[in-house]
Design a protein around this motif. Structure first.
Motif, PDB file in Angstrom:
ATOM      1  N   LYS A 282       0.832  -1.201   0.000  1.00 30.70           N
ATOM      2  CA  LYS A 282       0.000   0.000   0.000  1.00 30.70           C
ATOM      3  C   LYS A 282       0.864   1.247   0.000  1.00 30.70           C
ATOM      4  O   LYS A 282       0.575   2.210  -0.704  1.00 30.70           O
ATOM      5  CB  LYS A 282      -0.933   0.016   1.209  1.00 30.70           C
ATOM      6  CG  LYS A 282      -2.126  -0.906   1.086  1.00 30.70           C
ATOM      7  CD  LYS A 282      -3.050  -0.764   2.279  1.00 30.70           C
ATOM      8  CE  LYS A 282      -4.256  -1.674   2.167  1.00 30.70           C
ATOM      9  NZ  LYS A 282      -5.158  -1.527   3.331  1.00 30.70           N
ATOM     10  N   VAL A 283       1.930   1.217   0.802  1.00 28.38           N
ATOM     11  CA  VAL A 283       2.826   2.377   0.863  1.00 28.38           C
ATOM     12  C   VAL A 283       3.453   2.615  -0.499  1.00 28.38           C
ATOM     13  O   VAL A 283       3.496   3.749  -0.990  1.00 28.38           O
ATOM     14  CB  VAL A 283       3.915   2.179   1.951  1.00 28.38           C
ATOM     15  CG1 VAL A 283       5.026   3.210   1.811  1.00 28.38           C
ATOM     16  CG2 VAL A 283       3.293   2.277   3.336  1.00 28.38           C
TER      17      VAL A 283
ATOM     18  N   LEU B 122      -2.632  11.913   0.529  1.00 24.36           N
ATOM     19  CA  LEU B 122      -1.831  10.721   0.264  1.00 24.36           C
ATOM     20  C   LEU B 122      -0.563  10.704   1.119  1.00 24.36           C
ATOM     21  O   LEU B 122      -0.159   9.655   1.634  1.00 24.36           O
ATOM     22  CB  LEU B 122      -1.455  10.641  -1.221  1.00 24.36           C
ATOM     23  CG  LEU B 122      -2.570  10.219  -2.165  1.00 24.36           C
ATOM     24  CD1 LEU B 122      -2.126  10.366  -3.606  1.00 24.36           C
ATOM     25  CD2 LEU B 122      -2.983   8.783  -1.885  1.00 24.36           C
ATOM     26  N   GLN B 123       0.050  11.860   1.287  1.00 24.38           N
ATOM     27  CA  GLN B 123       1.243  11.921   2.123  1.00 24.38           C
ATOM     28  C   GLN B 123       0.906  11.593   3.573  1.00 24.38           C
ATOM     29  O   GLN B 123       1.656  10.887   4.248  1.00 24.38           O
ATOM     30  CB  GLN B 123       1.889  13.308   2.028  1.00 24.38           C
ATOM     31  CG  GLN B 123       2.578  13.551   0.696  1.00 24.38           C
ATOM     32  CD  GLN B 123       3.052  14.984   0.529  1.00 24.38           C
ATOM     33  OE1 GLN B 123       2.527  15.901   1.156  1.00 24.38           O
ATOM     34  NE2 GLN B 123       4.027  15.169  -0.341  1.00 24.38           N
ATOM     35  N   ALA B 124      -0.243  12.074   4.042  1.00 29.17           N
ATOM     36  CA  ALA B 124      -0.670  11.780   5.416  1.00 29.17           C
ATOM     37  C   ALA B 124      -0.929  10.276   5.577  1.00 29.17           C
ATOM     38  O   ALA B 124      -0.511   9.665   6.572  1.00 29.17           O
ATOM     39  CB  ALA B 124      -1.920  12.578   5.772  1.00 29.17           C
ATOM     40  N   GLU B 125      -1.599   9.669   4.604  1.00 25.96           N
ATOM     41  CA  GLU B 125      -1.861   8.229   4.660  1.00 25.96           C
ATOM     42  C   GLU B 125      -0.559   7.447   4.647  1.00 25.96           C
ATOM     43  O   GLU B 125      -0.386   6.491   5.413  1.00 25.96           O
ATOM     44  CB  GLU B 125      -2.717   7.791   3.468  1.00 25.96           C
ATOM     45  CG  GLU B 125      -4.168   8.144   3.584  1.00 25.96           C
ATOM     46  CD  GLU B 125      -4.973   7.685   2.373  1.00 25.96           C
ATOM     47  OE1 GLU B 125      -4.639   6.628   1.796  1.00 25.96           O
ATOM     48  OE2 GLU B 125      -5.913   8.389   1.998  1.00 25.96           O
ATOM     49  N   ARG B 126       0.359   7.864   3.769  1.00 25.17           N
ATOM     50  CA  ARG B 126       1.654   7.190   3.687  1.00 25.17           C
ATOM     51  C   ARG B 126       2.371   7.275   5.030  1.00 25.17           C
ATOM     52  O   ARG B 126       2.909   6.291   5.531  1.00 25.17           O
ATOM     53  CB  ARG B 126       2.516   7.828   2.601  1.00 25.17           C
ATOM     54  CG  ARG B 126       3.890   7.168   2.467  1.00 25.17           C
ATOM     55  CD  ARG B 126       4.896   8.035   1.779  1.00 25.17           C
ATOM     56  NE  ARG B 126       5.068   9.270   2.545  1.00 25.17           N
ATOM     57  CZ  ARG B 126       5.494  10.393   2.017  1.00 25.17           C
ATOM     58  NH1 ARG B 126       5.787  10.475   0.741  1.00 25.17           N
ATOM     59  NH2 ARG B 126       5.643  11.476   2.756  1.00 25.17           N
ATOM     60  N   ASP B 127       2.344   8.450   5.651  1.00 24.89           N
ATOM     61  CA  ASP B 127       3.005   8.628   6.944  1.00 24.89           C
ATOM     62  C   ASP B 127       2.366   7.744   8.009  1.00 24.89           C
ATOM     63  O   ASP B 127       3.062   7.179   8.859  1.00 24.89           O
ATOM     64  CB  ASP B 127       2.958  10.098   7.366  1.00 24.89           C
ATOM     65  CG  ASP B 127       3.815  10.990   6.475  1.00 24.89           C
ATOM     66  OD1 ASP B 127       4.675  10.454   5.735  1.00 24.89           O
ATOM     67  OD2 ASP B 127       3.620  12.218   6.506  1.00 24.89           O
ATOM     68  N   GLN B 128       1.037   7.595   7.957  1.00 21.32           N
ATOM     69  CA  GLN B 128       0.349   6.726   8.919  1.00 21.32           C
ATOM     70  C   GLN B 128       0.781   5.275   8.729  1.00 21.32           C
ATOM     71  O   GLN B 128       1.039   4.566   9.705  1.00 21.32           O
ATOM     72  CB  GLN B 128      -1.165   6.836   8.754  1.00 21.32           C
ATOM     73  CG  GLN B 128      -1.743   8.131   9.272  1.00 21.32           C
ATOM     74  CD  GLN B 128      -3.235   8.261   8.971  1.00 21.32           C
ATOM     75  OE1 GLN B 128      -3.802   7.486   8.211  1.00 21.32           O
ATOM     76  NE2 GLN B 128      -3.861   9.256   9.575  1.00 21.32           N
ATOM     77  N   TYR B 129       0.845   4.835   7.460  1.00 17.72           N
ATOM     78  CA  TYR B 129       1.271   3.461   7.191  1.00 17.72           C
ATOM     79  C   TYR B 129       2.707   3.236   7.655  1.00 17.72           C
ATOM     80  O   TYR B 129       3.027   2.194   8.229  1.00 17.72           O
ATOM     81  CB  TYR B 129       1.160   3.124   5.699  1.00 17.72           C
ATOM     82  CG  TYR B 129      -0.249   2.868   5.241  1.00 17.72           C
ATOM     83  CD1 TYR B 129      -1.056   1.929   5.873  1.00 17.72           C
ATOM     84  CD2 TYR B 129      -0.782   3.543   4.155  1.00 17.72           C
ATOM     85  CE1 TYR B 129      -2.348   1.686   5.458  1.00 17.72           C
ATOM     86  CE2 TYR B 129      -2.075   3.317   3.725  1.00 17.72           C
ATOM     87  CZ  TYR B 129      -2.860   2.382   4.378  1.00 17.72           C
ATOM     88  OH  TYR B 129      -4.123   2.148   3.956  1.00 17.72           O
ATOM     89  N   VAL B 130       3.560   4.202   7.428  1.00 13.41           N
ATOM     90  CA  VAL B 130       4.955   4.078   7.844  1.00 13.41           C
ATOM     91  C   VAL B 130       5.030   3.959   9.370  1.00 13.41           C
ATOM     92  O   VAL B 130       5.766   3.120   9.898  1.00 13.41           O
ATOM     93  CB  VAL B 130       5.791   5.275   7.324  1.00 13.41           C
ATOM     94  CG1 VAL B 130       7.133   5.344   8.003  1.00 13.41           C
ATOM     95  CG2 VAL B 130       5.969   5.178   5.810  1.00 13.41           C
ATOM     96  N   GLU B 131       4.268   4.788  10.074  1.00 14.72           N
ATOM     97  CA  GLU B 131       4.254   4.722  11.540  1.00 14.72           C
ATOM     98  C   GLU B 131       3.751   3.368  12.022  1.00 14.72           C
ATOM     99  O   GLU B 131       4.309   2.781  12.952  1.00 14.72           O
ATOM    100  CB  GLU B 131       3.391   5.843  12.126  1.00 14.72           C
ATOM    101  CG  GLU B 131       4.092   7.158  12.256  1.00 14.72           C
ATOM    102  CD  GLU B 131       5.356   7.089  13.077  1.00 14.72           C
ATOM    103  OE1 GLU B 131       5.350   6.526  14.196  1.00 14.72           O
ATOM    104  OE2 GLU B 131       6.388   7.583  12.587  1.00 14.72           O
TER     105      GLU B 131
END
Length: 139
Positions: free
Chosen positions: A17-18, A86-95
């Motif tokens: 997903k990321v 999208l950047q916020a979602e990516r950051d959430q997935y990374v966390e």
């Protein structure tokens, strides 16, 4: 082991997903660059039309160019908002991946300690067995 495989599968899915979000992010950045270029072209056309004498045809073209500029600005704003989401979602997935990785590292450490403890206990029991066997032989 089964739980570990499930978590590995979840991690794999989250990683995919990321990567997908990063690809989407890149595509949107390219779209934004194209829209910025179109916007610059529209502004150049407006300047050219503004400098010409006020013929009716030029005024119509100027109005069309202004409308196109407004439309392009709207699209740029929408793409910018999508990019931020999208950047916020990516950051959430990374966390989330970092948290899961930390949890699994801790679990692996615990299991490693358990294995070490069991190995020590096994060695003690083997020593006791040898001692008991020696006592039996002596008796």
């Amino acid at each position: 082991s089964k739980s570990s495989e499930e978590v590995k599968q979840q991690n794999s899915e989250l990683s995919e997903k990321v990567h997908s979000l990063v690809s989407e992010n890149s595509a949107m950045k390219l779209d934004m660059e194209d829209l910025h270029k179109k916007l610059e072209m529209a502004e150049l056309m407006i300047q050219q039309f503004s400098n010409q004498a006020g013929s009716l045809d030029a005024n119509q073209q100027l109005q069309m160019a202004l409308e196109e500029k407004v439309g392009l600005e709207t699209q740029v704003a929408q793409l910018s908002e999508s990019l931020h989401q999208l950047q916020a979602e990516r950051d959430q997935y990374v966390e989330k991946l970092k948290e899961e990785r930390s949890i699994w590292q801790e679990r692996v450490q615990q299991l490693s300690e358990q294995v070490h403890t069991m190995a020590e206990e096994k060695e003690k029991h083997m020593a006791q067995i040898r001692e008991l066997e020696a006592n039996v032989t002596e008796l």
